[in-house]
Design a protein around this motif. Sequence first.
Motif, PDB file in Angstrom:
ATOM      1  N   ASP A 162      36.093  42.858  35.304  1.00 41.84           N
ATOM      2  CA  ASP A 162      36.635  41.572  35.720  1.00 41.84           C
ATOM      3  C   ASP A 162      36.879  40.656  34.530  1.00 41.84           C
ATOM      4  O   ASP A 162      37.939  40.037  34.412  1.00 41.84           O
ATOM      5  CB  ASP A 162      35.695  40.880  36.715  1.00 41.84           C
TER       6      ASP A 162
ATOM      7  N   ALA B 244      39.716  41.871  32.307  1.00 46.41           N
ATOM      8  CA  ALA B 244      41.007  41.559  32.924  1.00 46.41           C
ATOM      9  C   ALA B 244      41.350  40.090  32.761  1.00 46.41           C
ATOM     10  O   ALA B 244      42.494  39.732  32.451  1.00 46.41           O
ATOM     11  CB  ALA B 244      40.990  41.938  34.405  1.00 46.41           C
ATOM     12  N   ALA B 245      40.345  39.211  32.964  1.00 47.13           N
ATOM     13  CA  ALA B 245      40.593  37.770  32.840  1.00 47.13           C
ATOM     14  C   ALA B 245      41.001  37.403  31.415  1.00 47.13           C
ATOM     15  O   ALA B 245      41.915  36.600  31.201  1.00 47.13           O
ATOM     16  CB  ALA B 245      39.348  36.984  33.259  1.00 47.13           C
TER      17      ALA B 245
ATOM     18  N   GLN C  93      44.412  44.278  35.734  1.00 45.54           N
ATOM     19  CA  GLN C  93      44.283  43.196  36.704  1.00 45.54           C
ATOM     20  C   GLN C  93      43.166  43.524  37.684  1.00 45.54           C
ATOM     21  O   GLN C  93      43.042  44.658  38.149  1.00 45.54           O
ATOM     22  CB  GLN C  93      45.600  42.990  37.456  1.00 45.54           C
ATOM     23  N   HIS C  94      42.337  42.526  37.991  1.00 45.94           N
ATOM     24  CA  HIS C  94      41.268  42.664  38.975  1.00 45.94           C
ATOM     25  C   HIS C  94      41.255  41.407  39.825  1.00 45.94           C
ATOM     26  O   HIS C  94      41.379  40.288  39.309  1.00 45.94           O
ATOM     27  CB  HIS C  94      39.914  42.852  38.284  1.00 45.94           C
TER      28      HIS C  94
ATOM     29  N   ALA D 139      38.840  38.635  38.761  1.00 45.89           N
ATOM     30  CA  ALA D 139      38.823  38.309  37.332  1.00 45.89           C
ATOM     31  C   ALA D 139      38.756  36.806  37.093  1.00 45.89           C
ATOM     32  O   ALA D 139      39.591  36.055  37.595  1.00 45.89           O
ATOM     33  CB  ALA D 139      40.069  38.881  36.659  1.00 45.89           C
TER      34      ALA D 139
ATOM     35  N   GLU E  26      28.277  41.562  35.339  1.00 49.30           N
ATOM     36  CA  GLU E  26      29.013  41.504  36.600  1.00 49.30           C
ATOM     37  C   GLU E  26      28.220  42.234  37.688  1.00 49.30           C
ATOM     38  O   GLU E  26      27.678  43.314  37.467  1.00 49.30           O
ATOM     39  CB  GLU E  26      30.388  42.137  36.441  1.00 49.30           C
TER      40      GLU E  26
END
Length: 439
Positions: free
Chosen positions: A70, A73-74, A234-235, A238, A437
Amino acid sequence: MTEMPGIMISAPSSGTGKTTVMLGLLRALAEDGLQVQPFKSGPDYIDPAFHHAASGRASFNLDSWAMGPDLLAAISQQALGADICVAEGSMGLYDGVATRGQSGFGSSAETAQRMGWPVVLIVDVSGQAQSAAATALGFQAYNPQVPFAGVILNRCASPRHERLARLGMENAGVNVLGVLPRRGDLTLPERHLGLIQAVEHPDLEVAIAGYATFLREHVDINAIRDAAKGQLPQHAGAQLPEPPAQRIALARDAAFSFTYPHVLEGWRRAGAEILPFSPLANEAPDATADLIWLPGGYPELHGGTLAAADNFLSGIRKHAETRPVHGECGGYMALGDTLIDKEGTHHRMAGLLGLVTSYEKRKFHLGYRRAVLDAPLPGYVPGAKLRGHEFHYSTILEQPDAPLAQVADADGNPVPETGSYRGNVSGTFFHLITAEEGA
């Protein structure tokens, strides 16, 4: 996945010229009119400031040991709107930790594979010629899942040397993207944590412009652009780290500057107000702040100045009576009782913690850290599982306060630098990267 071309600048080992190539390439691409998004693979917190100076865009760390899918991805979404990503590796391409029995976990190769960014390998050919091709071929073949763009041969001594080195690469089937002649004036200044900070470089703009010119003369920039490919993960969940308070007084100067860019960006994105102040300029933190945060840096180089900074010291002492104060590494030492510099001079610090640290007998502390909190740290509750990185040469002589956390290295071995807390004040030797996470 979002398509986003990129490359990874890496090398067989440290000290081969990665940063010089990285900065020159960032500037050359920017001069060509591209929006270039820089990244740093691994936990280094000094290089991103140099990347920002070269490209005009903030650089962010991507760390496959410390960060879950996450957060990765962010952070990668910071590249949206850019034309190309250029990432700088750390250490050698496949160097990482051995956690989970996997050689290279957290390595630059893992980042390149995850993002689909082909590797441009910087090979130092000094002291060899055709033999360099065996090194390059080994790196290219070691993990076929890692995309490979080619090599830049660095520190070539003569046209004959270049001819022989190129011949070896041709015979091995390795693509040569450029050859850099040996030049002693291209080395960036260093100190014990690696490069000096970007803000301390006496003429950084001239240096970066020189690197760009040097690369244009000897490297096929267009070939590197053509080799770039990849995608941004992409999540759905994220997001960047949440701020630990609404109004955060952040120490920011040559003594306190080591904060991960993704952390500050997360605070800003969530609407927190970051209120910078300079302890070296004897500035007090904003009296209305909810939290004071002292990052790491080089307080040992400024012990006398900090010890005499009455406005700074009285300001954080007053704040600590009712509100939280947190320090990381150098900031932690500044919150302690005494800092002893390399000459053996004792400097009285804030005295909010009983910590006494010394640089008189240097001891190297380096590595990832996993911490389980025994007490609150601003933004996190007891029991929170955090990931960070420790890199310093100081030795703890006294730590009389309660330990803040149970801290271990990447392989689960306990480390003695547990951090500590007293009242509203806390500190750690590790630089916080993120909470685990799903923890």
